[in-house]
Design an enzyme around this catalytic site. Structure first.
Site, PDB file in Angstrom:
ATOM      1  CB  THR A 122      -0.927  -0.010   1.232  1.00  0.00           C
ATOM      2  OG1 THR A 122      -1.699  -1.201   1.171  1.00  0.00           O
ATOM      3  CG2 THR A 122      -1.845   1.199   1.254  1.00  0.00           C
ATOM      4  NE  ARG A 154     -12.998  -9.213   4.505  1.00  0.00           N
ATOM      5  CZ  ARG A 154     -14.100  -9.955   4.570  1.00  0.00           C
ATOM      6  NH1 ARG A 154     -15.018  -9.699   5.464  1.00  0.00           N
ATOM      7  NH2 ARG A 154     -14.283 -10.959   3.743  1.00  0.00           N
ATOM      8  CB  CYS A 263      -5.336  -1.598   6.918  1.00  0.00           C
ATOM      9  SG  CYS A 263      -4.360  -3.081   6.688  1.00  0.00           S
ATOM     10  CE  LYS A 266       0.221   0.705   6.924  1.00  0.00           C
ATOM     11  NZ  LYS A 266       0.727   0.923   5.584  1.00  0.00           N
ATOM     12  NE  ARG A 331       0.233  -5.027  12.579  1.00  0.00           N
ATOM     13  CZ  ARG A 331       0.524  -5.269  11.305  1.00  0.00           C
ATOM     14  NH1 ARG A 331       1.366  -4.502  10.656  1.00  0.00           N
ATOM     15  NH2 ARG A 331      -0.008  -6.293  10.679  1.00  0.00           N
TER      16      ARG A 331
HETATM   17  C1  UGA Z   1      -8.905  -3.810   5.977  1.00  0.00           C
HETATM   18  C2  UGA Z   1      -9.858  -3.867   4.768  1.00  0.00           C
HETATM   19  O1  UGA Z   1     -11.121  -4.399   5.169  1.00  0.00           O
HETATM   20  C3  UGA Z   1      -9.259  -4.731   3.650  1.00  0.00           C
HETATM   21  O2  UGA Z   1     -10.107  -4.686   2.518  1.00  0.00           O
HETATM   22  C4  UGA Z   1      -7.885  -4.167   3.285  1.00  0.00           C
HETATM   23  O3  UGA Z   1      -7.252  -4.928   2.282  1.00  0.00           O
HETATM   24  C5  UGA Z   1      -7.005  -4.178   4.520  1.00  0.00           C
HETATM   25  O4  UGA Z   1      -7.620  -3.358   5.544  1.00  0.00           O
HETATM   26  C6  UGA Z   1      -5.658  -3.613   4.116  1.00  0.00           C
HETATM   27  O5  UGA Z   1      -5.582  -2.436   3.768  1.00  0.00           O
HETATM   28  O6  UGA Z   1      -4.695  -4.382   4.013  1.00  0.00           O
HETATM   29  P1  UGA Z   1      -8.402  -5.403   8.104  1.00  0.00           P
HETATM   30  O7  UGA Z   1      -7.573  -4.269   8.620  1.00  0.00           O
HETATM   31  O8  UGA Z   1      -7.848  -6.776   8.101  1.00  0.00           O
HETATM   32  O9  UGA Z   1      -8.821  -5.117   6.552  1.00  0.00           O
HETATM   33  O10 UGA Z   1      -9.698  -5.431   8.999  1.00  0.00           O
HETATM   34  P2  UGA Z   1     -11.252  -5.094   8.840  1.00  0.00           P
HETATM   35  O11 UGA Z   1     -12.018  -6.346   8.876  1.00  0.00           O
HETATM   36  O12 UGA Z   1     -11.487  -4.184   7.717  1.00  0.00           O
HETATM   37  O13 UGA Z   1     -11.505  -4.312  10.234  1.00  0.00           O
HETATM   38  C7  UGA Z   1     -10.852  -3.075  10.539  1.00  0.00           C
HETATM   39  C8  UGA Z   1     -11.399  -2.502  11.822  1.00  0.00           C
HETATM   40  O14 UGA Z   1     -12.758  -2.081  11.664  1.00  0.00           O
HETATM   41  C9  UGA Z   1     -11.421  -3.481  12.993  1.00  0.00           C
HETATM   42  O15 UGA Z   1     -11.036  -2.823  14.175  1.00  0.00           O
HETATM   43  C10 UGA Z   1     -12.879  -3.915  13.075  1.00  0.00           C
HETATM   44  O16 UGA Z   1     -13.262  -4.361  14.356  1.00  0.00           O
HETATM   45  C11 UGA Z   1     -13.561  -2.614  12.702  1.00  0.00           C
HETATM   46  N1  UGA Z   1     -14.951  -2.796  12.193  1.00  0.00           N
HETATM   47  C12 UGA Z   1     -15.187  -3.467  11.036  1.00  0.00           C
HETATM   48  C13 UGA Z   1     -16.005  -2.235  12.902  1.00  0.00           C
HETATM   49  O17 UGA Z   1     -15.819  -1.607  13.962  1.00  0.00           O
HETATM   50  N2  UGA Z   1     -17.282  -2.370  12.427  1.00  0.00           N
HETATM   51  C14 UGA Z   1     -17.538  -3.041  11.280  1.00  0.00           C
HETATM   52  O18 UGA Z   1     -18.720  -3.126  10.901  1.00  0.00           O
HETATM   53  C15 UGA Z   1     -16.479  -3.605  10.573  1.00  0.00           C
END
Ligand code: UGA
Length: 432
Positions: A122, A154, A263, A266, A331
């Site tokens: 990224t 994810r 992600c 950042k 993280r």
């Molecule tokens: C995120 C994106 O979803 C991916 O598409 C992307 O490729 C990735 O970042 C990246 O840039 O590499 P990730 O960080 O693994 O993926 O996690 P998410 O499932 O997106 O969750 C991120 C945060 O949002 C977590 O703290 C989660 O608990 C929170 N979240 C998610 C909520 O509070 N509510 C929701 O409805 C969904």
């Protein structure tokens, strides 16, 4: 196709393994000798459901190999994926591209025939242009193409996200490179997903724009949750009602504490940095970041509301400490803020975490890891459901806690308010 993946972190390892599983010849390279030796033995450095099995299967088939020899691996491959980390520079708050450019220098030396250099790390807008400028030389003329192919994996769902992508974005103006990458992704894009060819800069922008939008969506429902809580409205019902409108969509509308992980925090900051550089004020994303920062304190305020001002010797049990389920990643997890605070307040903190003991709390006093939910919950003054692991979704708190006055703070809104009330459990969610 012969593929070289540089960087065996989260993205590199998942992508390399899945490409190998599609029948390509993949060599994964890393400068960390220890990591590569372990991977050769089938030992995977990260927790990602299904990954270890897939690595073992494809290593056995010899479609997946690991090496520290970057020069040979580049020379032997047609497509080179850059998958190294892009951490935030603590001083400048911008993305640190040191590793990307180091790898680019290695590629520059080893272009022996036509190669497609695909950046999956990224990176901020225009990084692809800079990579191209570095690679350009008399010797390399017409022998390479630099493409942006952002990942949307994810943590915890990465294999599924790779195999069933909503979209594959390939940023290049080169017809030749596009044709080759299209055929690489063909087995995946047949499965109903979309392959989109954009300009390189658009592809770089799509990655940040997507993450910033999802962070905004979460923050939007989180802010509404504050209003719901004040007005006796259940935010879960609001999410459901909103989400069924297909223009809005139900995903990423779960209210909770601040969003975390490596992600969203950042990438939102990096997008602002780029926008500021071009003198564009991304005011919405700026407010999302501010709101999320403030929200990190919400669980602490709630805990005081539930247990009072004095937390000394209160037994507080955390179910899960990672930033979300399906990962061992700590993280930007709220537990990194809440647990040290409670430790300072002399509470007795226990935690159960499916992915095991965490070094993050090693130096704190009164913080203990338990490997059984029951032992962690016994006689606890407050149970905090911190992470949404499936195994926390149907617990019998009466049996687990073994005392009359049971209090549960559910940071993920997993339980029914009515059922908890009927069971005489004092239950606190977020936005309900
Ligand atoms: C995120 C994106 O979803 C991916 O598409 C992307 O490729 C990735 O970042 C990246 O840039 O590499 P990730 O960080 O693994 O993926 O996690 P998410 O499932 O997106 O969750 C991120 C945060 O949002 C977590 O703290 C989660 O608990 C929170 N979240 C998610 C909520 O509070 N509510 C929701 O409805 C969904």
């Amino acid at each position: 196709m012969k593929i070289c993946i540089i960087g065996t972190g989260y993205v590199g390892l998942v992508s390399g393994t899945c490409f190998a599983d599609l029948g390509n010849e993949v060599i994964c390279v890393d400068r960390d000798n220890n990591k590569i030796e372990n991977l050769k033995k089938g030992k995977v450095p990260i927790f990602e459901p299904g990954l270890e099995e897939l690595i073992k299967k494809n290593s056995k088939n010899k479609t997946l190999k690991f090496s520290t020899n970057i020069n040979k691996s580049i020379k032997d491959s047609k497509i080179i994926f850059i998958c190294v980390g892009t951490p935030t520079n603590i001083k400048t708050k911008n993305v640190n591209l040191r590793y990307v450019y180091q790898v680019t220098q290695s590629i520059k030396k080893n272009i022996n025939n036509y190669k497609i250099i695909v950046n999956k790390s990224t990176v901020p807008l225009t990084t692809g242009d800079k990579i191209e400028r570095i690679l350009n030389s008399k010797k390399n003329k017409n022998k390479f193409e630099v493409v942006s192919n952002p990942e949307f994996l994810r943590e915890g769902e990465a294999i599924r996200d790779f195999c069933y992508p909503d979209r594959v974005i390939v940023g290049t103006n080169s017809k030749k490179a596009n044709k080759i990458l299209r055929s690489l992704y063909l087995p995946l894009i047949k499965k109903d997903s979309r392959y989109i060819n954009t300009s390189r800069r658009s592809a770089e922008m799509i990655k940040y724009a997507s993450n910033a939008f999802l962070a905004t969506k979460i923050s939007y429902i989180n802010e509404l949750a504050n209003l719901c809580e004040k007005t006796s409205v259940d935010v879960k019902e609001v999410s459901l009602g909103m989400g069924l409108d297909q223009r809005i969509g139900e995903r990423f509308l779960r209210a909770g504490a601040a969003y975390g992980g490596s992600c969203f925090p950042k990438d939102t900051k990096a997008l602002i940095y780029t926008a500021d550089k071009f003198k564009i004020n991304l005011s919405i994303v700026k407010n999302v970041i501010k709101f999320n920062e403030k929200r990190k304190k919400l669980p602490i305020n709630k805990i005081h509301k539930i247990l009072g001002k004095n937390l000394k010797n209160k037994i507080i049990t955390f179910l899960g400490v990672t930033f979300k389920a399906g990962t061992d990643d700590m993280r930007e997890s709220s537990s990194n803020i809440i647990i040290p605070y409670l430790s300072k307040k002399n509470a007795q903190i226990r935690y159960y975490e499916p992915t095991g003991y965490k070094n993050n709390f090693k130096k704190l006093k009164n913080v203990k890891f338990f490997d059984k939910i029951k032992d962690a919950c016994n006689l606890s003054d407050l149970i905090i459901i911190h992470t949404d692991w499936n195994e926390f979704k149907q617990l019998n708190f009466k049996k687990l806690v073994n005392k009359k006055n049971i209090k549960v703070f559910d940071m993920r809104n997993l339980y029914s308010i009515t059922k908890m009330k009927n069971n005489n459990i004092k239950y606190f969610g977020i936005g309900r």
